[in-house]
Design a protein around this motif. Structure first.
Motif: not given
Length: 289
Positions: A7, A9, A12, A14, A50
């Motif tokens: 995906c 990064k 997204v 985390r 993700c």
DNA sequence: AACTCCAGCAACCGCGTTGTC
DNA sequence: GGACAACGCGGTTGCTGGAGT
């Protein structure tokens, strides 16, 4: 060049999940299901996560009937028994424990259970290992310990050093008689079937008097657990012979070399190289414990 | 009270496998 | 049957909170 990321990064989120994110994901899956596509799910659910992360969160935390918290003695035994027989295949182990996730079991094993077992079963000093192997040798002319790969009757007084990997031996202390018999059988079986494992310790053998093979490959043990202790091989020296043994872990072999060694061992009809042949139940093989 | 250490655990990473075109 | 995408898994990382100093 490495593998393409699953995906973007940069776009997204985390790290730890917030209650709002949990709620969004749970609500969406309960209403719509996963749709068989985790990659598209976060966008549909309105999450900046993700797909892999969503899947993990759902499987390990949000899905119904998940149990967290203390493991029971019964669960400990099941984990130990399965670990001894199949190694660190956490998803398979989790399938035997209702409501437990593979991640939970893995964490539990790495942080608690392993230590608990280690404390229960201190490893024998090397000199005892050698003495035990030497005293049980079937051949007085050699301290190599030979045994048939037919399953002898279970006898709890047998020194398991010769029969089991250290982690299997360790498990014995946790089990009742019936479980010990089962593990014992699995240990015996694993000596034959573990050729498919990608973590085997192997050894060259040259000019063995008992076996006419000039050069063979020996399975010493199934060490699928990856535990450092199981990678240690007791080198048993004979007083009468000075066999040359070169002990190497699997990592020291290139794949080509491994394939060559295995195939030459399996296909050599003129020798007693039978360590990978399950059908030759009458023959002997060498065991280094 | 402030700091360090460490155990526990959630989450991530990347590889092997499986499914689909 | 090859290429690609997605899944599933196991190993690893890093955050958090509690214990110890």
């Amino acid at each position: 060049m490495g593998r393409a990321p699953c995906c973007d990064k940069a776009n997204v989120k985390r790290g730890p999940w917030s209650p709002e994110e949990d709620s969004k994901l749970k609500d969406y899956i309960e209403k719509q299901g996963t749709g068989g596509n985790w990659i598209a799910l976060p966008h549909k659910a309105g999450l900046r996560r993700c797909g892999k992360s969503c899947r993990l969160r759902w499987l390990n935390y949000l899905r119904p009937n998940i149990r967290h918290g203390d493991f029971s003695e019964e669960e400990d035994k099941i984990i130990c028994s399965l670990f001894a027989s199949i190694g660190s295949r956490w998803s398979v182990i989790a399938a035997h424990l209702h409501g437990r996730t593979d991640n939970d079991i893995k964490n539990y094993w790495n942080t608690k259970l392993k230590k608990k077992l280690m404390a229960t079963m201190a490893p024998p000093p090397p000199h005892q290992l050698l003495a035990a192997a030497s005293s049980q040798s079937s051949s007085p002319s050699s301290s190599h310990y030979y045994m048939t790969n037919r399953l002898p009757p279970y006898n709890s007084s047998i020194s398991s050093n010769q029969l089991m990997t250290p982690h299997q031996e360790m498990m014995m202390t946790m089990m009742d008689q019936q479980q010990q018999q089962l593990l014992y059988k699995e240990a015996m079986d694993s000596l034959v079937i573990s050729a498919n494992s990608n973590k085997l310790i192997m050894s060259h053998q040259e000019d063995s008097q008992e076996q006419s093979t000039n050069k063979g490959i020996m399975l010493l043990s199934d060490v699928r657990s990856g535990s450092s202790t199981t990678r240690t091989v007791a080198r048993v020296k004979t007083e009468q012979h000075d066999h040359h043994h070169e002990e190497r872990s699997m990592e020291d072999y290139g794949m080509d070399e491994i394939n060559h060694l295995i195939s030459s061992s399996c296909t050599s009809s003129s020798s007693n190289s039978l360590w990978f042949d399950e059908n030759k139940t009458e023959d002997t093989f060498m065991l280094y414990y």
